[in-house]
Scaffold this active site. Sequence first.
Site, PDB file in Angstrom:
ATOM      1  N   ASP A  81       1.190  -1.214   0.448  1.00  0.00           N
ATOM      2  CA  ASP A  81      -0.163   0.039  -0.101  1.00  0.00           C
ATOM      3  C   ASP A  81       0.809   0.770   0.003  1.00  0.00           C
ATOM      4  O   ASP A  81       1.550   1.266   0.737  1.00  0.00           O
ATOM      5  CB  ASP A  81      -1.223  -0.162   1.271  1.00  0.00           C
ATOM      6  CG  ASP A  81      -2.019   1.160   1.178  1.00  0.00           C
ATOM      7  OD1 ASP A  81      -1.278   2.408   1.009  1.00  0.00           O
ATOM      8  OD2 ASP A  81      -3.291   0.916   1.937  1.00  0.00           O
ATOM      9  N   HIS A  82       1.237   2.018  -1.236  1.00  0.00           N
ATOM     10  CA  HIS A  82       2.285   2.588  -1.077  1.00  0.00           C
ATOM     11  C   HIS A  82       1.812   4.025  -0.223  1.00  0.00           C
ATOM     12  O   HIS A  82       3.051   4.602   0.108  1.00  0.00           O
ATOM     13  CB  HIS A  82       2.559   3.284  -2.279  1.00  0.00           C
ATOM     14  CG  HIS A  82       1.566   4.292  -3.136  1.00  0.00           C
ATOM     15  ND1 HIS A  82       0.222   3.730  -3.599  1.00  0.00           N
ATOM     16  CD2 HIS A  82       1.802   5.406  -3.011  1.00  0.00           C
ATOM     17  CE1 HIS A  82      -0.267   5.904  -3.917  1.00  0.00           C
ATOM     18  NE2 HIS A  82       0.506   6.339  -3.340  1.00  0.00           N
ATOM     19  N   HIS A 129      -5.468   2.985   1.215  1.00  0.00           N
ATOM     20  CA  HIS A 129      -5.098   4.223   1.589  1.00  0.00           C
ATOM     21  C   HIS A 129      -5.419   4.653   2.625  1.00  0.00           C
ATOM     22  O   HIS A 129      -5.254   5.223   4.060  1.00  0.00           O
ATOM     23  CB  HIS A 129      -4.695   5.032   0.307  1.00  0.00           C
ATOM     24  CG  HIS A 129      -4.644   4.493  -1.060  1.00  0.00           C
ATOM     25  ND1 HIS A 129      -2.975   3.566  -0.935  1.00  0.00           N
ATOM     26  CD2 HIS A 129      -4.028   5.042  -2.076  1.00  0.00           C
ATOM     27  CE1 HIS A 129      -3.071   3.139  -1.667  1.00  0.00           C
ATOM     28  NE2 HIS A 129      -3.274   4.247  -3.177  1.00  0.00           N
TER      29      HIS A 129
HETATM   30  C1  BG6 Z   1      -3.336   4.570  -6.225  1.00  0.00           C
HETATM   31  C2  BG6 Z   1      -4.716   4.614  -7.095  1.00  0.00           C
HETATM   32  O1  BG6 Z   1      -3.678   3.582  -4.993  1.00  0.00           O
HETATM   33  O2  BG6 Z   1      -2.915   6.163  -5.735  1.00  0.00           O
HETATM   34  C3  BG6 Z   1      -5.088   5.923  -8.205  1.00  0.00           C
HETATM   35  O3  BG6 Z   1      -4.769   3.542  -7.757  1.00  0.00           O
HETATM   36  C4  BG6 Z   1      -4.359   7.568  -6.779  1.00  0.00           C
HETATM   37  O4  BG6 Z   1      -6.090   6.118  -8.209  1.00  0.00           O
HETATM   38  C5  BG6 Z   1      -2.928   6.897  -6.504  1.00  0.00           C
HETATM   39  O5  BG6 Z   1      -5.014   8.467  -7.928  1.00  0.00           O
HETATM   40  C6  BG6 Z   1      -2.664   8.191  -5.776  1.00  0.00           C
HETATM   41  O6  BG6 Z   1      -1.600   7.872  -5.014  1.00  0.00           O
HETATM   42  P1  BG6 Z   1      -0.505   9.266  -4.397  1.00  0.00           P
HETATM   43  O7  BG6 Z   1       0.652   9.416  -4.455  1.00  0.00           O
HETATM   44  O8  BG6 Z   1      -0.683  10.206  -5.811  1.00  0.00           O
HETATM   45  O9  BG6 Z   1      -1.281  10.260  -3.486  1.00  0.00           O
END
Ligand code: BG6
Length: 519
Positions: free
Chosen positions: A205-206, A269
């Site tokens: 989960d980045h 997230h």
């Molecule tokens: C991803 C989603 O996990 O996270 C995307 O699939 C989203 O839809 C993105 O745009 C948002 O990531 P960040 O790091 O730009 O907030």
Amino acid sequence: MPATAKQPEADSNPLRQSLPRAQAPEPCAVVLFGATGDLAHRKLVPALYNLARGGNLPNECAIVGFARRDWTDDDLRAEYQKVLEEEGGPDFQEIWPQFATRIVFSPGTFDDAEAYRKLKEKLEELDRTHGTRGNRIFYLAVSPEFFETIVNHLGEAGLIYERHQASPWSRVVIEKPFGHDLESARELSRDISRVLDERQLYRIDHYLGKETVQNILAFRFGNSIFEPIWNRRHVGAVQISVAEEVGMSGTRGAYYDTAGAIRDMVQNHMMQLLCLVAMEPPVDLSADAVRNEKVKVLQSLPRWKPEDVFRNVIRAQYTAGSIEGKEVPGYLEEKGVKPDSKTSPYVAMRLELNTWRWAGVPFFLRTGKRLPKRATEIAIQFRRPPTELFDPERDGHTGANQLVLRIQPNEGASLAFEAKIPGSRRRLQEVRMDFRYGTAFAVPPPEAYERLLLDVMLGDPTLFTRTDEVDSAWRFITTILDAWESPDASPPATYVAGSWGPPEADKLIEADGFTWRRL
Ligand code: BG6
């Protein structure tokens, strides 16, 4: 009142300084499934490159691209060179030649047993030529329907070692979404567990790799002043917002239309942000201690009936509008989206956690695409003073204190409180104490994927989601999905692209006497 931080000790390499770890990662091969795909290009290859550039990648590390192309090693190198050249930094010409020697290509389709046999041979060759010592990371940057196929083939080809074998090791990294509801996530877990042990599986989960997200634990538990007030006695409400300007870029619409904001952002997230804000202090910072506390938050999520979902959750689709002066289409006009789709790129909800710390405190969550700007923040809204010594009518602003953790952009935190305006009159005004990463620390934070890839190499699962976390999050989300499928569900609300969401979401929060924060 800017906050300042003691500067980290000098290191000649600022990149190494930004990811300091006591341990160095062991030699290994990183196999990228989906090596020519979007994630590999945008995130994974740049992250590996930056790790190498910062001296954080072991010298004996090879990167193996696995994809369905008739390519040679040189083709893949040329492709990655194009990706990296633009943002590779001033020392690109110096770093690239050595980095390029690490890259090799292994062609094949995900369901071709022969391709895995060849991959195995290639990896064994790399053990000899690049000193990767049998350690392997398999990164599944592919569409979720291939997860099970790839894991099974890896198992059959003998590429996954015995579960309890410490060295050499094999680890599999899986991107989200892990399943599309509770049942499918459980099924996937069951299937994968025939081949892999939980300790060999890293579910990404980045958001957990973001520096500001990790800082939530430091903020809460590395200080003693916040914990005594972090509860229902002192907190009136919590708002978690993840706003994005982007809509459906490129070919994304088709995938997104099967997911929507609820699966794409909330299940993973936003639930993770909720866990970190609401969890109890862990006994230590080990992976299991932290994850044990996070899962308890997910287990305390409400058990809703469909009518509770209708009352507490708003879904919405954007209609055509404009963002920063540019005309953008509505969700239903986006490429790949079904014209009669009910999938919603906006979700807002009100929930309460059934714990002693939080009972009765509303948590408001919202996320949406095509909102006016990109901003993620968590706002803790404290209660007003118990008596009204100061009267807003007579004395001016006496809003409640707010603590805002800015996850992105303008990473930092600010505390809003009342202060007397200098002068002979008794007038109050809200002022802020502000901490900004950019000014407090000299070092830029590493990209989330750099940190996460390094952690996989180090075998540290703290920032990855455990099976019971995924399960509990899906249990909650599936109740919502089921309610939306029922005949009693109203169609999604609408909002104009470039606005802050539908009026229904405003009413949801106003019913408790709050308003959504202006991000
Ligand atoms: C991803 C989603 O996990 O996270 C995307 O699939 C989203 O839809 C993105 O745009 C948002 O990531 P960040 O790091 O730009 O907030």
